[in-house]
Design an enzyme around this catalytic site. Structure first.
Site, PDB file in Angstrom:
ATOM      1  N   CYS A 188     -48.507  73.289  56.489  1.00  0.00           N
ATOM      2  CA  CYS A 188     -47.846  74.674  56.711  1.00  0.00           C
ATOM      3  C   CYS A 188     -48.849  75.577  57.307  1.00  0.00           C
ATOM      4  O   CYS A 188     -48.866  75.429  58.379  1.00  0.00           O
ATOM      5  CB  CYS A 188     -47.693  75.296  55.145  1.00  0.00           C
ATOM      6  SG  CYS A 188     -46.695  76.928  55.149  1.00  0.00           S
ATOM      7  N   HIS A 228     -44.058  71.901  53.028  1.00  0.00           N
ATOM      8  CA  HIS A 228     -45.049  71.506  52.186  1.00  0.00           C
ATOM      9  C   HIS A 228     -44.900  70.223  51.451  1.00  0.00           C
ATOM     10  O   HIS A 228     -44.080  69.965  50.472  1.00  0.00           O
ATOM     11  CB  HIS A 228     -44.985  72.469  50.907  1.00  0.00           C
ATOM     12  CG  HIS A 228     -45.486  73.919  51.289  1.00  0.00           C
ATOM     13  ND1 HIS A 228     -46.778  74.144  51.280  1.00  0.00           N
ATOM     14  CD2 HIS A 228     -44.762  75.144  51.918  1.00  0.00           C
ATOM     15  CE1 HIS A 228     -46.826  75.771  51.494  1.00  0.00           C
ATOM     16  NE2 HIS A 228     -45.713  76.033  51.887  1.00  0.00           N
ATOM     17  N   GLU A 262     -46.774  68.626  49.359  1.00  0.00           N
ATOM     18  CA  GLU A 262     -47.132  68.833  47.898  1.00  0.00           C
ATOM     19  C   GLU A 262     -46.097  69.136  47.191  1.00  0.00           C
ATOM     20  O   GLU A 262     -46.181  69.111  46.109  1.00  0.00           O
ATOM     21  CB  GLU A 262     -48.574  69.521  47.748  1.00  0.00           C
ATOM     22  CG  GLU A 262     -48.294  71.013  47.791  1.00  0.00           C
ATOM     23  CD  GLU A 262     -48.251  71.609  49.141  1.00  0.00           C
ATOM     24  OE1 GLU A 262     -48.106  72.996  49.189  1.00  0.00           O
ATOM     25  OE2 GLU A 262     -48.167  70.961  50.212  1.00  0.00           O
TER      26      GLU A 262
END
Length: 215
Positions: A85, A193, A195
């Site tokens: 990001c 993202h 994650e």
């Protein structure tokens, strides 16, 4: 093997840590994964993950205060490196957000999305937030086991615009195609993202843990 997640005070750090730890288990690896504010630990790590979240001027200011910039540059030169990001945006020369200078590892800028309409005539919302397909533009070791046009999770108002098209590894479509994965040599960075991208994100992170940095 030691993997350092760089903590300069900006980013979804504990979510990144938990996801990398989960990827470590799924890959049945024994990597030591640390969240660190210490330049020496970044120098000593075998691999580096560089997350970021929020406004780029704030992220760059926090990075400069942290004293981590030299350790990051060392990693960019010679270690497997994963930017996420704003951690990807910071690798470029300049962002339109506050006219902020980045680290300049990649030539190019980080412009703001312009107002546009969707295919059904509705205004597209900015920030771009939610799930979007990612089209792989080149083969890369980190794409192993990741389907073409897989879904990943985005939250951003600014996007990557590289000068060199050869570093574009993946694109997404929001008011037109834009680069959402870039990379060269040992560096790999995503606008989305990883994650927060469920199984596909864990696969990318797991592939990173196994990656020797060659491309």
């Amino acid at each position: 093997m030691k993997v350092a997640i760089v903590n300069y005070g900006m980013g979804n750090l504990h979510s990144v840590l938990k996801s990398v730890q989960a990827a470590n288990q799924l890959q049945q690896m024994q990597a030591e994964v640390i969240l660190t504010t210490e330049p020496d630990e970044v120098y000593q790590a075998d691999k580096i993950i560089f997350p970021g979240q929020g406004a780029m001027p704030d992220c760059m200011a926090a990075l400069q205060r942290s004293g981590l910039a030299d350790a990051l540059e060392d990693g960019l030169r010679r270690k497997p490196f994963f930017g996420i990001c704003v951690g990807a945006q910071l690798l470029f020369e300049c962002s339109e957000e506050g006219n902020t200078a980045g680290l300049g590892w990649f030539q190019g800028t980080v412009p703001h999305f312009q107002a546009a309409l969707s295919t059904d005539g509705r205004p597209l919302k900015i920030p771009h937030m939610g799930w979007n397909r990612v089209h792989q533009m080149q083969e890369h070791p980190l794409f192993a086991g990741v389907a073409q046009d897989e879904w990943f999770y985005f939250v951003h108002s600014y996007y990557l615009r590289p000068e060199d098209p050869s570093i574009i590894l993946g694109t997404a479509d929001y008011a037109g195609d834009f680069a959402c994965i870039v990379g060269r040599d040992n560096v790999f960075a995503t606008q989305f993202h990883s994650e927060k991208s469920h199984a596909a994100g864990l696969q990318l992170l797991g592939n990173f843990l196994r990656w020797d940095g060659t491309f």
